[in-house]
Scaffold this active site. Structure first.
Site, mmCIF file in Angstrom:
data_model
loop_
_atom_site.group_PDB
_atom_site.id
_atom_site.type_symbol
_atom_site.label_atom_id
_atom_site.label_comp_id
_atom_site.label_asym_id
_atom_site.label_seq_id
_atom_site.Cartn_x
_atom_site.Cartn_y
_atom_site.Cartn_z
ATOM 1 N N GLU A 348 8.290 48.341 -23.387
ATOM 2 C CA GLU A 348 8.877 47.722 -24.585
ATOM 3 C C GLU A 348 8.924 46.195 -24.533
ATOM 4 O OE1 GLU A 348 12.613 49.937 -24.716
ATOM 5 O OE2 GLU A 348 11.797 51.144 -26.340
HETATM 6 N N1 IFG Z 1 13.653 53.470 -24.405
HETATM 7 C C1 IFG Z 1 13.821 52.412 -23.394
HETATM 8 C C2 IFG Z 1 15.044 52.559 -22.499
HETATM 9 C C3 IFG Z 1 16.261 53.140 -23.210
HETATM 10 C C4 IFG Z 1 15.864 54.427 -23.908
HETATM 11 C C5 IFG Z 1 17.086 55.130 -24.470
HETATM 12 C C6 IFG Z 1 12.178 53.575 -21.985
HETATM 13 C C7 IFG Z 1 11.084 53.486 -20.963
HETATM 14 C C8 IFG Z 1 14.840 54.107 -24.962
HETATM 15 N N2 IFG Z 1 12.634 52.400 -22.512
HETATM 16 O O1 IFG Z 1 12.651 54.661 -22.265
HETATM 17 O O2 IFG Z 1 15.383 51.276 -21.979
HETATM 18 O O3 IFG Z 1 16.808 52.213 -24.111
HETATM 19 O O4 IFG Z 1 16.801 56.445 -24.854
#
Ligand code: IFG
Length: 533
Positions: A348
């Site tokens: 992200e």
């Molecule tokens: N995605 C983000 C996490 C977390 C997650 C919560 C990944 C690899 C959503 N990155 O999962 O940091 O915020 O469900």
């Protein structure tokens, strides 16, 4: 002379009341324990989780008796420690003080015999043979980890009240049987996000204890993110001091000193669990950027962040100091981490171009490897050329997972719609998120790491890992509520044979674990999908 002693009767009353309360708690515990279903020995044998590779019941029972002993076939520290671990699990509820002794003779009546035998490499690192006879129990393995996994099976074969902390006056019988057991995947893990909310050492130890009961062997600690930096780095102390000073919601945060991190790693090792530290980069780095102005493109440190947005932060990829920072951090963490893996996140981050991101990952991979470790990253790292020794963790993008595999990189399967333990079970769940959908107990069990994505073969998959992100999770009770009853299902997906798997059959076994969780005082969600014993 006025003295504090004008009301002796009040002090006496306080003492009497205290004794009553204390004895009440014990009685309550005894009452509580008496409500725990013992299940019959045969049912316990048929309710093992993860389901063993092969179980052959025989028509008798073995009983633990006062005066019994645990024998080990060699007095190496790690084998003796495994014997002591088992004794420590049996002593409180039986009231026995089971000695652990070394013997080279065949196992003696009424005893439990743990032996490393080097004849059977087919058992691999974690497999074991468990022979439960009328007169003794013989647990053999090719490696110490196999003995440790076999001990968890012995625990599950005993009445659930074996897990009570006080003496239980019941018969400690075990169905006789022969069990041969070994895991399908080498990677059977869980991730704890200690960055969104910080969890003290004792909470992490509890998490380790509960994972190990289901033969899991990998603990991924998400140590840094926008909302918090959770481990002291001596060469950049403000990361923890400033970057670790808050959390989601603005709480006081916290961080592990290097001694505390070492304590967690040692505790995990004693449970034959490898710790994988994650320092997320280049995104999810607001806590680091807020700690050191010089890390920022404009030389200005952003404020600490206590919300739950993602994707807004990034290290400054074209600043040399960024790579000094990364080198210093990875150097210190690698020195504290006996396991072969360092997780560098990679998820992200939207500001850098794909080519700048790829160059960044390549540089970080070189830094990780320069300290003798293998790089793991979320699947976005597949946008960069990768060494085949690196590992990609699938969470949300099948194409990137396949790209990683095409580069000869192995994958850890953590599909968000199946394995993200921060997803609500259903509408009634008061904690968690829903962006990946609801994950009820049946959903958490009903998938396979190989067939989950097309274009991925069994040999491409290291195994499974279930992350618990903690934006909405603040206490160990919250953790236990989200992790149980789903975690045993992930443990089974990682350990047991794929063929013949069925939710209906598994749900019956799972229901028989409710009494164990009561004895272990686990704050589990009593899902209506399961008929609890
Ligand atoms: N995605 C983000 C996490 C977390 C997650 C919560 C990944 C690899 C959503 N990155 O999962 O940091 O915020 O469900």
């Amino acid at each position: 002379m006025s003295s504090g002693n004008n009301y002796p009767w009040v002090q006496r009353l306080i003492i009497v009341l205290s004794c009553l309360i204390l004895s009440g708690i014990c009685n309550l515990q005894t009452l509580h324990a008496a409500s725990i279903n013992n299940l019959n020995p045969k049912l316990r044998l048929l309710s093992l989780i993860p389901k063993p590779t092969s179980v052959k019941p025989t028509p008798s029972v073995f009983k633990l008796t006062k005066g019994m002993k645990i024998y080990v076939n060699n007095n190496s520290d790690d084998i003796t420690a495994i014997g002591e671990f088992l004794a420590a699990k049996l002593n409180p509820a039986t009231g026995y003080e089971i000695p652990v002794q070394t013997t080279s003779n065949p196992p003696l009546n009424g005893s439990i015999y743990l032996a490393i035998v080097n004849e059977d490499p087919s058992l691999g690192e974690e497999g074991y043979d468990l022979s439960i006879n009328k007169n003794n129990i013989i647990l053999t393995a090719f490696r110490p980890a196999g003995l440790f996994r076999g001990i968890q099976t012995i625990r599950q074969l005993l009445p659930p009240r074996i897990e009570c902390a006080t003496v239980q006056r019941i018969s400690w019988d075990i169905q006789t049987a022969t069990i041969k057991d070994y895991p399908r995947f080498e990677w059977r893990g869980a991730m704890l996000d200690v960055a969104r909310h910080f969890f003290k050492v004792s909470d992490v130890k509890r998490f380790i204890e509960l994972m190990s009961y289901y033969k899991m062997n990998r603990l991924h600690l998400h140590l840094s993110d926008d909302q918090g930096w959770r481990i002291m780095i001596n060469s950049w102390p403000n990361l923890a001091i400033h970057g670790g000073s808050t959390a989601v919601g603005g709480g006081s945060g916290g961080y592990y000193t290097q001694a505390e991190y070492t304590e967690i790693v040692a505790y995990a090792q004693a449970h034959y669990i490898t710790v994988i530290p994650e320092i997320d980069m280049p995104g999810h780095t607001n806590a680091a950027l807020s700690s050191y102005p010089e890390l920022n493109a404009n030389g200005v440190a952003p404020p600490l962040y206590t919300g739950i947005k993602v994707g807004f932060s990034s290290l400054t990829l074209d600043k040399a100091i960024t790579y000094d920072f990364i080198n210093d951090v990875i150097k210190e963490i690698a020195a504290l981490t006996p396991g072969p893996y360092i997780h560098i996140g990679g998820d992200e981050v939207f500001s850098p171009s794909h080519s700048d991101y790829a160059s960044f990952i390549t540089r970080v991979q070189n830094i990780v490897q320069s300290y003798g470790k293998r790089m793991i990253g979320w699947e976005e790292i597949a946008r960069s050329p990768l060494s085949s020794s690196s590992i990609a963790q699938h969470w949300n993008n099948a194409e990137l997972a396949r790209t990683a595999v095409k580069q000869g990189v192995k994958v850890i399967m953590s599909p968000a719609p199946k394995a993200y333990m921060d997803m609500m079970y259903n509408y009634s769940t008061r904690l968690g998120q829903t962006w990946a959908g609801f994950i009820d107990v049946k959903d958490a069990y009903g998938w396979d790491p190989v067939t989950r994505l097309s274009g991925i073969a069994e040999s491409d998959v290291l195994g499974v890992e279930a992350p618990l992100w903690t934006e909405t999770i603040q206490t160990i009770d919250d953790i236990e509520h989200m992790v149980f009853p789903r975690l045993p299902g992930y443990a089974e997906i990682g350990w047991s044979l794929k063929d013949g798997k069925s939710w209906d059959e598994y749900a019956v076994r799972l229901g028989a674990h409710g009494p164990r969780w009561k004895a272990l005082d686990i704050n589990y969600y009593p899902s209506p999908q399961v008929r609890w014993k």
